[in-house]
Design a protein around this motif. Structure first.
Motif, PDB file in Angstrom:
ATOM      1  N   PHE A   1      -3.867 -12.080  -4.830  1.00  0.00           N
ATOM      2  CA  PHE A   1      -4.563 -10.650  -5.022  1.00  0.00           C
ATOM      3  C   PHE A   1      -3.761 -10.219  -3.913  1.00  0.00           C
ATOM      4  O   PHE A   1      -3.406  -8.825  -3.571  1.00  0.00           O
ATOM      5  N   THR A   2      -3.971 -10.649  -2.429  1.00  0.00           N
ATOM      6  CA  THR A   2      -3.467 -10.076  -0.727  1.00  0.00           C
ATOM      7  C   THR A   2      -2.065 -10.563  -0.628  1.00  0.00           C
ATOM      8  O   THR A   2      -1.693  -8.705  -0.191  1.00  0.00           O
ATOM      9  N   THR A   3      -1.743 -10.793  -1.452  1.00  0.00           N
ATOM     10  CA  THR A   3      -0.313 -11.347  -1.618  1.00  0.00           C
ATOM     11  C   THR A   3       0.008 -10.312  -2.600  1.00  0.00           C
ATOM     12  O   THR A   3       1.708  -9.021  -1.711  1.00  0.00           O
ATOM     13  N   LEU A   4      -0.248  -9.930  -3.279  1.00  0.00           N
ATOM     14  CA  LEU A   4       0.405  -8.866  -3.734  1.00  0.00           C
ATOM     15  C   LEU A   4       0.002  -6.932  -3.821  1.00  0.00           C
ATOM     16  O   LEU A   4       0.805  -6.257  -3.656  1.00  0.00           O
ATOM     17  N   ALA A   5      -1.446  -7.207  -2.715  1.00  0.00           N
ATOM     18  CA  ALA A   5      -1.793  -6.414  -1.789  1.00  0.00           C
ATOM     19  C   ALA A   5      -0.333  -6.249  -0.573  1.00  0.00           C
ATOM     20  O   ALA A   5       0.095  -5.372  -0.970  1.00  0.00           O
ATOM     21  N   SER A   6      -0.152  -6.692  -0.291  1.00  0.00           N
ATOM     22  CA  SER A   6       0.424  -6.927   0.697  1.00  0.00           C
ATOM     23  C   SER A   6       2.273  -6.112   0.604  1.00  0.00           C
ATOM     24  O   SER A   6       2.425  -5.776   1.340  1.00  0.00           O
ATOM     25  N   LEU A   7       2.651  -7.098  -0.575  1.00  0.00           N
ATOM     26  CA  LEU A   7       3.707  -5.926  -1.581  1.00  0.00           C
ATOM     27  C   LEU A   7       3.900  -5.194  -1.608  1.00  0.00           C
ATOM     28  O   LEU A   7       4.283  -4.526  -1.604  1.00  0.00           O
ATOM     29  N   CYS A   8       2.615  -4.389  -1.938  1.00  0.00           N
ATOM     30  CA  CYS A   8       2.389  -3.054  -2.013  1.00  0.00           C
ATOM     31  C   CYS A   8       2.694  -2.141  -1.309  1.00  0.00           C
ATOM     32  O   CYS A   8       3.153  -0.915  -1.420  1.00  0.00           O
ATOM     33  N   GLU A   9       1.857  -2.672  -0.181  1.00  0.00           N
ATOM     34  CA  GLU A   9       1.567  -2.617   1.073  1.00  0.00           C
ATOM     35  C   GLU A   9       3.158  -1.542   2.053  1.00  0.00           C
ATOM     36  O   GLU A   9       3.613  -0.665   2.561  1.00  0.00           O
ATOM     37  N   VAL A  10       4.210  -3.048   1.819  1.00  0.00           N
ATOM     38  CA  VAL A  10       5.083  -2.662   2.832  1.00  0.00           C
ATOM     39  C   VAL A  10       7.230  -2.118   1.833  1.00  0.00           C
ATOM     40  O   VAL A  10       7.314  -1.162   2.614  1.00  0.00           O
ATOM     41  N   LEU A  11       6.216  -2.274   0.112  1.00  0.00           N
ATOM     42  CA  LEU A  11       6.833  -1.610  -0.353  1.00  0.00           C
ATOM     43  C   LEU A  11       6.372  -0.038  -1.199  1.00  0.00           C
ATOM     44  O   LEU A  11       7.399   0.399  -1.530  1.00  0.00           O
ATOM     45  N   ASP A  12       5.564  -0.129   0.050  1.00  0.00           N
ATOM     46  CA  ASP A  12       5.024   1.740  -1.025  1.00  0.00           C
ATOM     47  C   ASP A  12       5.037   2.027  -2.650  1.00  0.00           C
ATOM     48  O   ASP A  12       5.865   2.642  -2.455  1.00  0.00           O
TER      49      ASP A  12
ATOM     50  N   LYS B   1      15.365  -0.953  -3.838  1.00  0.00           N
ATOM     51  CA  LYS B   1      15.205   0.593  -4.055  1.00  0.00           C
ATOM     52  C   LYS B   1      15.047   1.031  -2.039  1.00  0.00           C
ATOM     53  O   LYS B   1      15.404   2.548  -1.993  1.00  0.00           O
ATOM     54  N   ARG B   2      14.380   0.142  -1.544  1.00  0.00           N
ATOM     55  CA  ARG B   2      13.985   0.534  -0.541  1.00  0.00           C
ATOM     56  C   ARG B   2      15.079   0.326   0.215  1.00  0.00           C
ATOM     57  O   ARG B   2      14.441  -0.059   2.052  1.00  0.00           O
ATOM     58  N   LYS B   3      15.802  -0.765   0.073  1.00  0.00           N
ATOM     59  CA  LYS B   3      16.903  -1.285   0.934  1.00  0.00           C
ATOM     60  C   LYS B   3      16.768  -1.978   2.019  1.00  0.00           C
ATOM     61  O   LYS B   3      16.660  -2.472   2.867  1.00  0.00           O
ATOM     62  N   MET B   4      15.903  -3.154   1.379  1.00  0.00           N
ATOM     63  CA  MET B   4      15.375  -4.109   2.103  1.00  0.00           C
ATOM     64  C   MET B   4      15.866  -5.350   2.582  1.00  0.00           C
ATOM     65  O   MET B   4      15.548  -5.996   0.761  1.00  0.00           O
ATOM     66  N   PRO B   5      16.632  -6.154   3.197  1.00  0.00           N
ATOM     67  CA  PRO B   5      16.479  -7.645   2.764  1.00  0.00           C
ATOM     68  C   PRO B   5      15.088  -8.446   2.692  1.00  0.00           C
ATOM     69  O   PRO B   5      14.340  -7.874   2.876  1.00  0.00           O
ATOM     70  N   VAL B   6      15.065  -9.512   1.810  1.00  0.00           N
ATOM     71  CA  VAL B   6      13.864 -10.072   1.424  1.00  0.00           C
ATOM     72  C   VAL B   6      13.369 -11.180   2.404  1.00  0.00           C
ATOM     73  O   VAL B   6      12.459 -11.210   2.192  1.00  0.00           O
ATOM     74  N   GLY B   7      14.210 -11.546   3.593  1.00  0.00           N
ATOM     75  CA  GLY B   7      14.002 -12.305   4.594  1.00  0.00           C
ATOM     76  C   GLY B   7      13.070 -10.822   5.085  1.00  0.00           C
ATOM     77  O   GLY B   7      12.183 -11.819   6.049  1.00  0.00           O
ATOM     78  N   VAL B   8      13.288  -9.372   5.533  1.00  0.00           N
ATOM     79  CA  VAL B   8      12.494  -8.505   6.054  1.00  0.00           C
ATOM     80  C   VAL B   8      11.102  -8.890   5.384  1.00  0.00           C
ATOM     81  O   VAL B   8      10.151  -8.734   5.906  1.00  0.00           O
ATOM     82  N   LEU B   9      11.166  -8.636   4.012  1.00  0.00           N
ATOM     83  CA  LEU B   9      10.291  -8.337   3.619  1.00  0.00           C
ATOM     84  C   LEU B   9       8.816  -9.420   3.455  1.00  0.00           C
ATOM     85  O   LEU B   9       7.602  -9.434   3.838  1.00  0.00           O
ATOM     86  N   ALA B  10      10.033 -10.689   3.157  1.00  0.00           N
ATOM     87  CA  ALA B  10       9.232 -12.327   3.880  1.00  0.00           C
ATOM     88  C   ALA B  10       8.647 -11.929   5.062  1.00  0.00           C
ATOM     89  O   ALA B  10       6.853 -12.484   4.960  1.00  0.00           O
ATOM     90  N   GLU B  11       9.105 -11.543   6.135  1.00  0.00           N
ATOM     91  CA  GLU B  11       7.910 -11.110   6.999  1.00  0.00           C
ATOM     92  C   GLU B  11       6.771 -10.874   7.570  1.00  0.00           C
ATOM     93  O   GLU B  11       6.092 -10.258   7.913  1.00  0.00           O
ATOM     94  N   ARG B  12       7.344  -9.073   6.768  1.00  0.00           N
ATOM     95  CA  ARG B  12       6.503  -8.227   6.990  1.00  0.00           C
ATOM     96  C   ARG B  12       5.457  -8.866   6.155  1.00  0.00           C
ATOM     97  O   ARG B  12       4.488  -8.465   6.329  1.00  0.00           O
ATOM     98  N   ILE B  13       5.276  -9.257   5.043  1.00  0.00           N
ATOM     99  CA  ILE B  13       3.745 -10.041   4.568  1.00  0.00           C
ATOM    100  C   ILE B  13       3.395 -11.185   5.075  1.00  0.00           C
ATOM    101  O   ILE B  13       2.432 -11.408   3.908  1.00  0.00           O
ATOM    102  N   GLY B  14       4.213 -11.620   5.773  1.00  0.00           N
ATOM    103  CA  GLY B  14       3.683 -13.503   5.522  1.00  0.00           C
ATOM    104  C   GLY B  14       3.315 -14.874   5.120  1.00  0.00           C
ATOM    105  O   GLY B  14       2.835 -15.263   5.180  1.00  0.00           O
TER     106      GLY B  14
END
Length: 96
Positions: free
Chosen positions: A45-56, A13-26
């Protein structure tokens, strides 16, 4: 496993590659793949929160529950007996 991970849906839905997501969430792409493919036993929970923030999105957009096909309840005997998980089962950033 009754918990289904829908990270692929949000990535599409966000047209985001997996590698970009991994980098953005750390986290490493390998750890994200474990989570994304439903092989993780737990997620911080910190990882879940980061996923939600980056993926809106909301946690429910990434995780959902489905009953076991045979109606049994999945039980993992590697927990600490009170609902906790061992360190090796947790995916995400290192703890404090």
């Amino acid at each position: 496993m009754p918990i289904v991970v829908d990270i692929d849906v949000m990535l599409a839905k966000r047209k985001m590659p997996v590698g970009v997501l991994a980098e953005r969430i750390g986290i490493t792409p390998a750890n994200l793949a474990v989570l994304k493919n439903g092989r993780a036993k737990a997620v911080r929970f910190t990882t879940l929160a980061s996923l939600c923030e980056v993926l809106d999105c909301q946690p429910g957009d990434l995780l959902r529950w489905e009953p076991e096909p045979d109606g049994t309840v999945a039980v993992d005997d590697r927990t600490d007996g009170i609902g906790g998980v061992s360190q090796r089962d947790t995916v995400g950033r290192p703890g404090p």
